[in-house]
Design a protein around this motif. Structure first.
Motif, PDB file in Angstrom:
ATOM      1  N   ALA A  44      -7.435  -1.962 -11.996  1.00  0.00           N
ATOM      2  CA  ALA A  44      -6.409  -1.003 -12.412  1.00  0.00           C
ATOM      3  C   ALA A  44      -5.511  -1.602 -13.495  1.00  0.00           C
ATOM      4  O   ALA A  44      -5.076  -0.899 -14.415  1.00  0.00           O
ATOM      5  CB  ALA A  44      -5.575  -0.579 -11.206  1.00  0.00           C
TER       6      ALA A  44
ATOM      7  N   ASN B  35     -11.104  -7.724  -1.606  1.00  0.00           N
ATOM      8  CA  ASN B  35     -11.555  -6.473  -2.213  1.00  0.00           C
ATOM      9  C   ASN B  35     -10.395  -5.708  -2.831  1.00  0.00           C
ATOM     10  O   ASN B  35     -10.529  -5.108  -3.907  1.00  0.00           O
ATOM     11  CB  ASN B  35     -12.258  -5.600  -1.162  1.00  0.00           C
ATOM     12  CG  ASN B  35     -13.593  -6.177  -0.726  1.00  0.00           C
ATOM     13  OD1 ASN B  35     -14.203  -6.973  -1.450  1.00  0.00           O
ATOM     14  ND2 ASN B  35     -14.054  -5.804   0.449  1.00  0.00           N
ATOM     15  N   LYS B  36      -9.251  -5.713  -2.148  1.00  0.00           N
ATOM     16  CA  LYS B  36      -8.085  -5.031  -2.703  1.00  0.00           C
ATOM     17  C   LYS B  36      -7.631  -5.717  -3.983  1.00  0.00           C
ATOM     18  O   LYS B  36      -7.216  -5.049  -4.947  1.00  0.00           O
ATOM     19  CB  LYS B  36      -6.946  -5.003  -1.678  1.00  0.00           C
ATOM     20  CG  LYS B  36      -5.735  -4.192  -2.127  1.00  0.00           C
ATOM     21  CD  LYS B  36      -6.074  -2.722  -2.321  1.00  0.00           C
ATOM     22  CE  LYS B  36      -4.854  -1.914  -2.700  1.00  0.00           C
ATOM     23  NZ  LYS B  36      -5.156  -0.467  -2.864  1.00  0.00           N
TER      24      LYS B  36
ATOM     25  N   TYR C 150      -1.458  -8.879  -7.261  1.00  0.00           N
ATOM     26  CA  TYR C 150      -2.846  -9.334  -7.400  1.00  0.00           C
ATOM     27  C   TYR C 150      -2.967 -10.815  -7.058  1.00  0.00           C
ATOM     28  O   TYR C 150      -3.863 -11.215  -6.305  1.00  0.00           O
ATOM     29  CB  TYR C 150      -3.359  -9.095  -8.823  1.00  0.00           C
ATOM     30  CG  TYR C 150      -4.618  -9.873  -9.100  1.00  0.00           C
ATOM     31  CD1 TYR C 150      -5.831  -9.484  -8.535  1.00  0.00           C
ATOM     32  CD2 TYR C 150      -4.588 -11.033  -9.867  1.00  0.00           C
ATOM     33  CE1 TYR C 150      -6.984 -10.226  -8.742  1.00  0.00           C
ATOM     34  CE2 TYR C 150      -5.736 -11.780 -10.073  1.00  0.00           C
ATOM     35  CZ  TYR C 150      -6.926 -11.365  -9.505  1.00  0.00           C
ATOM     36  OH  TYR C 150      -8.062 -12.119  -9.696  1.00  0.00           O
TER      37      TYR C 150
ATOM     38  N   LEU D 167      -9.612  -4.393  -6.810  1.00  0.00           N
ATOM     39  CA  LEU D 167      -9.218  -3.038  -7.202  1.00  0.00           C
ATOM     40  C   LEU D 167      -7.923  -3.046  -8.009  1.00  0.00           C
ATOM     41  O   LEU D 167      -7.789  -2.315  -9.005  1.00  0.00           O
ATOM     42  CB  LEU D 167      -9.054  -2.158  -5.955  1.00  0.00           C
ATOM     43  CG  LEU D 167     -10.329  -1.850  -5.174  1.00  0.00           C
ATOM     44  CD1 LEU D 167     -10.006  -1.143  -3.865  1.00  0.00           C
ATOM     45  CD2 LEU D 167     -11.288  -0.995  -6.013  1.00  0.00           C
ATOM     46  N   VAL D 168      -6.962  -3.870  -7.585  1.00  0.00           N
ATOM     47  CA  VAL D 168      -5.705  -3.984  -8.328  1.00  0.00           C
ATOM     48  C   VAL D 168      -5.973  -4.543  -9.719  1.00  0.00           C
ATOM     49  O   VAL D 168      -5.432  -4.071 -10.723  1.00  0.00           O
ATOM     50  CB  VAL D 168      -4.699  -4.866  -7.564  1.00  0.00           C
ATOM     51  CG1 VAL D 168      -3.466  -5.159  -8.416  1.00  0.00           C
ATOM     52  CG2 VAL D 168      -4.289  -4.187  -6.258  1.00  0.00           C
TER      53      VAL D 168
ATOM     54  N   GLU E  21       0.846  -1.204   0.000  1.00  0.00           N
ATOM     55  CA  GLU E  21       0.000   0.000   0.000  1.00  0.00           C
ATOM     56  C   GLU E  21       0.878   1.250   0.000  1.00  0.00           C
ATOM     57  O   GLU E  21       0.607   2.227  -0.701  1.00  0.00           O
ATOM     58  CB  GLU E  21      -0.912   0.001   1.230  1.00  0.00           C
ATOM     59  CG  GLU E  21      -1.975  -1.074   1.245  1.00  0.00           C
ATOM     60  CD  GLU E  21      -3.276  -0.643   0.596  1.00  0.00           C
ATOM     61  OE1 GLU E  21      -3.357   0.510   0.116  1.00  0.00           O
ATOM     62  OE2 GLU E  21      -4.212  -1.458   0.569  1.00  0.00           O
TER      63      GLU E  21
ATOM     64  N   SER F 279     -17.056  -8.166  -8.553  1.00  0.00           N
ATOM     65  CA  SER F 279     -15.714  -8.768  -8.500  1.00  0.00           C
ATOM     66  C   SER F 279     -15.688 -10.120  -9.203  1.00  0.00           C
ATOM     67  O   SER F 279     -14.724 -10.455  -9.886  1.00  0.00           O
ATOM     68  CB  SER F 279     -15.245  -8.919  -7.059  1.00  0.00           C
ATOM     69  OG  SER F 279     -16.089  -9.790  -6.348  1.00  0.00           O
TER      70      SER F 279
ATOM     71  N   LYS G  93      -3.782   4.664  -5.344  1.00  0.00           N
ATOM     72  CA  LYS G  93      -4.566   4.427  -6.566  1.00  0.00           C
ATOM     73  C   LYS G  93      -4.366   3.023  -7.129  1.00  0.00           C
ATOM     74  O   LYS G  93      -4.541   2.797  -8.320  1.00  0.00           O
ATOM     75  CB  LYS G  93      -4.242   5.495  -7.598  1.00  0.00           C
ATOM     76  CG  LYS G  93      -4.694   6.892  -7.145  1.00  0.00           C
ATOM     77  CD  LYS G  93      -4.468   7.948  -8.212  1.00  0.00           C
ATOM     78  CE  LYS G  93      -4.978   9.307  -7.729  1.00  0.00           C
ATOM     79  NZ  LYS G  93      -4.752  10.384  -8.729  1.00  0.00           N
ATOM     80  N   ASN G  94      -3.950   2.099  -6.266  1.00  0.00           N
ATOM     81  CA  ASN G  94      -4.004   0.658  -6.531  1.00  0.00           C
ATOM     82  C   ASN G  94      -2.895   0.082  -7.409  1.00  0.00           C
ATOM     83  O   ASN G  94      -2.823  -1.139  -7.570  1.00  0.00           O
ATOM     84  CB  ASN G  94      -5.364   0.261  -7.128  1.00  0.00           C
ATOM     85  CG  ASN G  94      -6.500   0.645  -6.202  1.00  0.00           C
ATOM     86  OD1 ASN G  94      -6.461   0.366  -5.004  1.00  0.00           O
ATOM     87  ND2 ASN G  94      -7.501   1.321  -6.742  1.00  0.00           N
TER      88      ASN G  94
ATOM     89  N   GLN H 223       2.598  -5.718 -10.507  1.00  0.00           N
ATOM     90  CA  GLN H 223       1.178  -5.552 -10.186  1.00  0.00           C
ATOM     91  C   GLN H 223       0.465  -6.899 -10.250  1.00  0.00           C
ATOM     92  O   GLN H 223      -0.408  -7.198  -9.421  1.00  0.00           O
ATOM     93  CB  GLN H 223       0.489  -4.573 -11.161  1.00  0.00           C
ATOM     94  CG  GLN H 223       1.280  -3.355 -11.576  1.00  0.00           C
ATOM     95  CD  GLN H 223       1.678  -2.422 -10.446  1.00  0.00           C
ATOM     96  OE1 GLN H 223       1.082  -2.439  -9.360  1.00  0.00           O
ATOM     97  NE2 GLN H 223       2.694  -1.595 -10.678  1.00  0.00           N
TER      98      GLN H 223
ATOM     99  N   GLU I  10       2.346   2.298  -3.296  1.00  0.00           N
ATOM    100  CA  GLU I  10       1.456   2.995  -4.239  1.00  0.00           C
ATOM    101  C   GLU I  10       1.749   4.500  -4.252  1.00  0.00           C
ATOM    102  O   GLU I  10       1.594   5.155  -5.278  1.00  0.00           O
ATOM    103  CB  GLU I  10      -0.008   2.770  -3.857  1.00  0.00           C
ATOM    104  CG  GLU I  10      -0.517   1.364  -4.093  1.00  0.00           C
ATOM    105  CD  GLU I  10      -1.980   1.209  -3.669  1.00  0.00           C
ATOM    106  OE1 GLU I  10      -2.654   2.234  -3.454  1.00  0.00           O
ATOM    107  OE2 GLU I  10      -2.432   0.057  -3.542  1.00  0.00           O
TER     108      GLU I  10
END
Length: 616
Positions: A203, A195-196, A178, A199-200, A142, A572, A149-150, A174, A145
């Motif tokens: 992106a 959830n993260k 993930y 988001l990754v 985190e 998701s 912004k992932n 990245q 970043e």
């Protein structure tokens, strides 16, 4: 010694891993110079995946010791070292987090390898250590970043391509982040990590595949204009920063993209085209690490300055166009996951051919030259042996590629939830036996219909009941791309009228009345956007399971299961499935479908939540 059979080469690859193993862990290569005799995080993880793939259970403890050694040497912020050097007693005498820049990929590879191993090896104490270390590593990621912004922003030389020129928002890292989040989120049932991961993933789709919404993004306004019409079969971003971007195809990243199921069907088609073009350029020897080869200009000057010990990235060598077996192993795995079996087989055969040609003088070489195929780097490298084993197992074992992404035992929690539902179906079948029964599984896009149908089928089989699953998606009147265009031309096209429900009805009735021993079902080819047909033997089928959004509307059903989630809840899952790009239009389609599907809920026999637990 010349090897003519794949089985012989497989055994030789396994021997490389065995020879690199010691009572204290596994090294990058047995007896090699420089620092190849150290225990590396990245190499241990890749070797660990190959060891699990090949069921070399006697080496599981060796891999575990590697992970524990690396964990012992971790930094206070959670970062796993790139490698550790041991003395003859197995004690750590030096720790390296990287050369001119720390290796950011090491921590994610450690998570991926450790979770796969503990899933097979079953060590509760190690499992607790992994969970605690995941918390620290994900917190560190985190911070990398910098802007929340992932996507992580990383220095040059911070991953496996340590003498290449990727930097900034590097795709490869990245993807590993993930994968680590995805695995850990599901293994430890951590919703925040899951959830993260979503988001990754979004992106990644946005910035490297040009899918999903284009704004807001991490591109500058000038970059957005320059990338507006990019075709990823011709131009590909290995990395970018506010001031530049590296438009190089990245073989390992493409393999990971496909293996993790991230690209849409359209993007998958483009990536396969790019891989086939590269394969042709190498004289059908394999896929380069990065291509096109950098021969002159700004990036070549940067390559010449970025090296350890000596300059390795001459045109066609090392990362600069070198054909690495480890990269090709993951590309084959990705192609297999994407269902591109002919291309996967082509590359797998090429990898085997290169290995056999050079085996007597350069067994399991680090890489092969882009232009002439000559071997380069270190021999008997675990990376290369592992790449070969991963490729072969992806081709030969249908279950391996799925287990490499998400081990099957992680489904046990869901399988437990399905047991009561299966019990109801079994009880219903017994009351109507010997006549077959029909069960529908309905719900919104991405709610888990396919997963539930597979689990139900497995449980029925374990009870001696033969079942068949029919998928509504194969019964659309138009192939996928054509159907999407029809929706764009006329929004009223959306609904049950798109599907040949009457043909599904006919097939259910045929099975229930036993009027034929086979049925001919449609199969949609997502690659060619055409409809094909296959004959299915239905003799002896006792339960037919039909899954799809509108299947509750079918007649001749004995039991109706409805998964009660909205398309917003299942976003998701839809991104994970990736059959189509995530756009505003798709969201509008799903909103309309939602209204239609939710109206069917009242006629269901049983209603489930997203974890397949009964609501009513």
């Amino acid at each position: 010694m010349e090897l003519n059979k794949s089985t012989g080469l497989l055994k030789e690859a396994e021997e490389v891993l065995k020879k690199a193993s010691s009572p204290y862990g596994i090294s990058a290569s047995g007896g090699a110079g420089e620092n190849y005799g150290h225990v590396w995080a990245r190499d241990s993880a890749v070797s660990g995946l190959a060891i699990i793939a090949s069921s070399l259970e006697n080496l599981y403890p060796t891999i575990e010791k590697s992970y524990l050694l690396l964990l012992k040497a971790a930094a206070s912020n959670g970062q796993i070292p790139s490698n550790v050097k041991l003395n003859e007693q197995g004690e750590i005498i030096s720790i390296s987090f990287g050369g001119v820049a720390g290796r950011t990929d090491a921590s994610f590879w450690w998570i991926i390898g450790s979770i796969h191993l503990v899933n097979k090896f079953g060590n509760s104490e190690f499992e607790q250590l992994i969970q605690k270390q995941c918390e620290a590593i994900f917190k560190l990621a985190e911070a990398w970043e910098f802007n929340g912004k992932n996507l992580m922003y990383l220095p040059m030389s911070s991953n496996w391509a340590d003498e290449y020129v990727t930097h900034g928002y590097v795709l490869y890292d990245q993807l590993l982040r993930y994968w680590a989040l995805y695995l850990a989120g599901r293994y430890f049932r951590n919703e925040a990590w899951r959830n993260k991961a979503e988001l990754v993933k979004k992106a990644i789709k946005k910035h490297y595949l040009m899918e999903a919404e284009t704004a807001p993004s991490l591109f500058t306004e000038v970059q957005m204009k320059e990338l507006g019409s990019i075709d990823i079969s011709e131009r590909f971003l290995a990395s970018f920063s506010p001031g530049d971007r590296l438009e190089q195809f990245d073989g390992w990243s493409i393999g990971l993209l496909l293996m993790l199921g991230i690209p849409s069907a359209q993007s998958t088609e483009k990536l396969e085209k790019a891989l086939r073009n590269a394969f042709s350029q190498t004289g059908n020897r394999g896929i380069p690490a990065f291509w096109p080869v950098i021969e002159e200009g700004h990036w070549f000057e940067a390559l010449k300055k970025n090296n350890s010990y000596r300059f390795k990235n001459a045109p066609g060598h090392f990362h600069n166009g070198g054909i690495w077996p480890v990269v090709n192993g993951f590309v084959v795995a990705g192609l297999s996951r994407a269902g591109l079996h002919s291309t996967a087989e082509l590359l797998s055969q090429a990898l085997a051919a290169q290995s056999r040609i050079h085996h007597s003088e350069n067994p399991f070489a680090e890489y092969y030259n882009f232009y002439n195929g000559r071997p380069g780097g270190v021999n008997n490298l675990c990376f290369s042996a592992s790449g070969y084993l991963i490729a072969q197992n992806s081709i030969n074992k249908s279950s391996f590629i799925n287990e490499m992404i998400l081990p099957d035992t992680m489904l046990e929690g869901l399988r437990h939830s399905v047991l009561p539902i299966a019990g109801e179906v079994i009880a219903l079948f017994k009351t109507k036996s010997p006549c077959p029964i029909a069960v529908s599984i309905a719900g919104e896009s991405g709610c888990g219909k396919t997963t539930l149908s597979k689990l139900l089928q497995e449980i029925l089989a374990s009870n001696g009941i033969k079942s068949l699953v029919l998928h509504q998606d194969e019964y659309f009147k138009l192939p996928p791309k054509q159907n999407h265009l029809a929706r764009e031309n006329n929004f009223d096209h959306i609904g049950p009228q798109e599907v040949r429900l009457d043909l599904i009805e006919q097939h259910i009735l045929t099975i229930k009345t036993r009027t034929a021993t086979s049925i001919t079902i449609p199969v949609m080819n997502w690659e060619t956007d055409t409809e094909e047909e296959i004959d299915i033997n239905v003799a002896g089928i006792q339960v037919v399971i039909v899954e799809g959004t509108y299947t509750t509307l079918l007649g001749n059903l004995d039991h109706k299961i409805f998964i009660d989630t909205s398309y917003l809840d299942t976003r998701s899952n839809r991104i994970n499935r990736n059959r189509e790009e995530v756009t505003d239009f798709i969201e509008r389609v799903l909103a309309k479908e939602s209204a239609i599907i939710q109206s069917q809920k009242t006629s269901a026999s049983v209603i489930l939540d997203s974890n397949f637990k009964t609501l009513s």
